[in-house]
Design an enzyme around this catalytic site. Structure first.
Site, PDB file in Angstrom:
ATOM      1  CB  SER A   1      -0.863   0.011   1.266  1.00  0.00           C
ATOM      2  OG  SER A   1      -1.490   1.263   1.425  1.00  0.00           O
TER       3      SER A   1
ATOM      4  CE1 TYR B   1      -3.789  -2.000   5.450  1.00  0.00           C
ATOM      5  CE2 TYR B   1      -3.402   0.294   4.852  1.00  0.00           C
ATOM      6  CZ  TYR B   1      -3.694  -1.013   4.490  1.00  0.00           C
ATOM      7  OH  TYR B   1      -3.887  -1.338   3.163  1.00  0.00           O
TER       8      TYR B   1
HETATM    9  N1  LIG Z   1      -8.766  -0.428  -1.171  1.00  0.00           N
HETATM   10  C1  LIG Z   1      -7.653   0.277  -0.994  1.00  0.00           C
HETATM   11  O1  LIG Z   1      -7.670   1.521  -1.019  1.00  0.00           O
HETATM   12  C2  LIG Z   1      -6.362  -0.422  -0.787  1.00  0.00           C
HETATM   13  C3  LIG Z   1      -6.267  -1.728  -0.359  1.00  0.00           C
HETATM   14  N2  LIG Z   1      -5.035  -2.306  -0.182  1.00  0.00           N
HETATM   15  C4  LIG Z   1      -4.902  -3.702   0.201  1.00  0.00           C
HETATM   16  O2  LIG Z   1      -5.483  -4.493  -0.810  1.00  0.00           O
HETATM   17  C5  LIG Z   1      -5.849  -5.754  -0.277  1.00  0.00           C
HETATM   18  C6  LIG Z   1      -7.265  -6.075  -0.679  1.00  0.00           C
HETATM   19  O3  LIG Z   1      -8.120  -5.110  -0.119  1.00  0.00           O
HETATM   20  P1  LIG Z   1      -9.449  -4.573  -0.825  1.00  0.00           P
HETATM   21  O4  LIG Z   1      -9.800  -5.413  -1.974  1.00  0.00           O
HETATM   22  O5  LIG Z   1      -9.306  -3.121  -1.003  1.00  0.00           O
HETATM   23  O6  LIG Z   1     -10.479  -4.763   0.406  1.00  0.00           O
HETATM   24  P2  LIG Z   1     -11.750  -5.698   0.603  1.00  0.00           P
HETATM   25  O7  LIG Z   1     -12.166  -5.503   2.009  1.00  0.00           O
HETATM   26  O8  LIG Z   1     -12.732  -5.437  -0.470  1.00  0.00           O
HETATM   27  O9  LIG Z   1     -11.149  -7.188   0.424  1.00  0.00           O
HETATM   28  C7  LIG Z   1     -10.313  -7.748   1.393  1.00  0.00           C
HETATM   29  C8  LIG Z   1     -10.201  -9.235   1.162  1.00  0.00           C
HETATM   30  O10 LIG Z   1      -9.305  -9.775   2.133  1.00  0.00           O
HETATM   31  C9  LIG Z   1      -9.891 -10.918   2.696  1.00  0.00           C
HETATM   32  N3  LIG Z   1      -9.443 -11.164   4.060  1.00  0.00           N
HETATM   33  C10 LIG Z   1      -9.405 -10.312   5.110  1.00  0.00           C
HETATM   34  N4  LIG Z   1      -8.981 -10.945   6.215  1.00  0.00           N
HETATM   35  C11 LIG Z   1      -8.747 -12.238   5.851  1.00  0.00           C
HETATM   36  C12 LIG Z   1      -8.293 -13.379   6.539  1.00  0.00           C
HETATM   37  N5  LIG Z   1      -7.994 -13.352   7.858  1.00  0.00           N
HETATM   38  N6  LIG Z   1      -8.153 -14.541   5.866  1.00  0.00           N
HETATM   39  C13 LIG Z   1      -8.457 -14.591   4.562  1.00  0.00           C
HETATM   40  N7  LIG Z   1      -8.887 -13.551   3.837  1.00  0.00           N
HETATM   41  C14 LIG Z   1      -9.041 -12.379   4.490  1.00  0.00           C
HETATM   42  C15 LIG Z   1     -11.397 -10.680   2.617  1.00  0.00           C
HETATM   43  O11 LIG Z   1     -12.074 -11.938   2.561  1.00  0.00           O
HETATM   44  P3  LIG Z   1     -12.981 -12.569   3.723  1.00  0.00           P
HETATM   45  O12 LIG Z   1     -13.487 -11.427   4.554  1.00  0.00           O
HETATM   46  O13 LIG Z   1     -14.055 -13.312   2.985  1.00  0.00           O
HETATM   47  O14 LIG Z   1     -12.044 -13.468   4.440  1.00  0.00           O
HETATM   48  C16 LIG Z   1     -11.528  -9.954   1.293  1.00  0.00           C
HETATM   49  O15 LIG Z   1     -11.666 -10.869   0.236  1.00  0.00           O
HETATM   50  C17 LIG Z   1      -5.624  -5.659   1.233  1.00  0.00           C
HETATM   51  O16 LIG Z   1      -4.382  -6.267   1.529  1.00  0.00           O
HETATM   52  C18 LIG Z   1      -5.556  -4.150   1.479  1.00  0.00           C
HETATM   53  O17 LIG Z   1      -4.778  -3.849   2.607  1.00  0.00           O
HETATM   54  C19 LIG Z   1      -3.876  -1.629  -0.449  1.00  0.00           C
HETATM   55  C20 LIG Z   1      -3.922  -0.354  -0.877  1.00  0.00           C
HETATM   56  C21 LIG Z   1      -5.149   0.369  -1.104  1.00  0.00           C
HETATM   57  O1  LIG Z   2      -4.028   0.861   1.811  1.00  0.00           O
HETATM   58  C1  LIG Z   2      -4.934   1.649   1.627  1.00  0.00           C
HETATM   59  C2  LIG Z   2      -4.764   2.969   1.109  1.00  0.00           C
HETATM   60  S1  LIG Z   2      -4.893   4.113   2.346  1.00  0.00           S
HETATM   61  O2  LIG Z   2      -6.252   4.020   2.967  1.00  0.00           O
HETATM   62  O3  LIG Z   2      -3.889   3.852   3.369  1.00  0.00           O
HETATM   63  O4  LIG Z   2      -4.693   5.437   1.711  1.00  0.00           O
END
Ligand SMILES: NC(=O)C1=CN([C@@H]2O[C@H](COP(=O)(O)OP(=O)(O)OC[C@H]3O[C@@H](n4cnc5c(N)ncnc54)[C@H](OP(=O)(O)O)[C@@H]3O)[C@@H](O)[C@H]2O)C=CC1
Ligand SMILES: O=CCS(=O)(=O)O
Length: 253
Positions: free
Chosen positions: A139, A152
């Protein structure tokens, strides 16, 4: 050989969009996440196109991760791409107000979960060698500090350094390692971070143009399908309408 992609966190956001993008290109899919119903829905949607194997999996559960990898059906065992995407942010409030449990959850998921899956799949990736990829989702928060990012951002800094260090150790095996570090993208991320505050999520993504899950999935696919002699080490990507926060100064009244 039938190439498969192993996606953690395929039930939502980037992971679900990536499943659709890799399916378009004919990859077999191993889709994992905790919400089985969503996994089954995605399987129904995509299994007309490609082979799909779903595993209800919490990446924090080391033994379950190992079992899931050890018991992959033959058709899915040639994992060419590991997409370490599962993760979350919690507790947007200042560090001093956060419940310790929320910090632990982020560390257990974003750090320990990611290393659990990586460790379990490394032998497969090394055996397949050239052209295989580990794509870790970092991120912008791993590089650029802001208020409320505390643990985070620190977990995502781990992801960046782990990716570089892994790449050093895998030198000579042909296995590629990339940290993709997105900025603001509209997914369920903020809903999770605020424990269900839809208004906060709408406000964050409203009146601007955030990235979409599909934008990030396209980058994941690009990285994974580059010629086998190329490695993108770090790919930071933001919406045009987002830049860094400024310095903050504490002033007397
Ligand atoms: N959206 C944003 O702005 C950004 C997101 N990210 C990162 O991108 C990645 C995906 O996030 P995003 O798609 O945005 O968020 P979402 O919340 O839409 O998706 C997160 C996913 O992670 C899974 N997850 C969470 N905890 C667990 C666990 N303990 N075991 C297995 N699966 C898990 C969830 O599945 P389930 O709950 O079914 O287990 C879900 O499918 C993350 O690592 C996030 O930190 C990075 C930068 C920016
Ligand atoms: O990882 C997620 C992006 S932000 O919320 O930290 O800007």
């Amino acid at each position: 050989m039938n190439k498969s992609v192993f996606i953690t966190g395929a039930t939502s956001g980037f992971g679900r969009a990536a499943a659709r993008r890799f399916a378009e290109a004919g990859f077999s899919l191993v889709l994992t996440g905790r919400r089985r119903e969503r996994l089954e829905e995605l399987k129904s949607e995509l299994s007309g196109k490609v082979a799909v194997h779903v595993i209800e999996l919490d990446v924090r559960d080391e033994a379950a991760v190992k079992k899931a990898v050890d018991e992959l059906p033959d058709e899915f065992a040639s994992v060419h791409v590991l997409l370490n995407n599962a993760g979350l942010a919690l507790a947007p409030e200042p560090a001093q107000d956060v419940a310790l449990e929320d910090w632990h959850t982020m560390i257990d998921t974003n750090v320990k979960g990611l290393v659990n899956v990586t460790h379990a799949l490394l032998p497969t990736l090394i055996e397949l060698g050239a052209g295989t990829s580990i794509i870790n989702v970092g991120s912008t928060a791993g590089k650029w500090p802001y208020k409320g990012s505390h643990v985070y951002g620190a977990t995502k800094a781990f992801v960046e350094q782990f990716s570089y260090n892994l790449r050093c150790d895998l030198h000579g095996t042909g296995v590629r390692v990339t940290d993709i570090a997105p900025g603001m993208a509209e997914t369920e991320f903020t809903l999770v971070r605020t424990k269900g505050d839809q208004a906060a999520s709408d406000q964050l993504y409203g009146n601007t143009t955030p990235m979409t899950a599909e934008d990030i999935a396209e980058q994941m696919f690009y990285v994974a399908t580059l010629p086998a002699h190329l490695n993108i080490n770090f790919l930071e990507i933001q919406p045009v309408r987002q830049v860094w926060a400024g310095m903050a100064v504490d002033r007397d009244e």
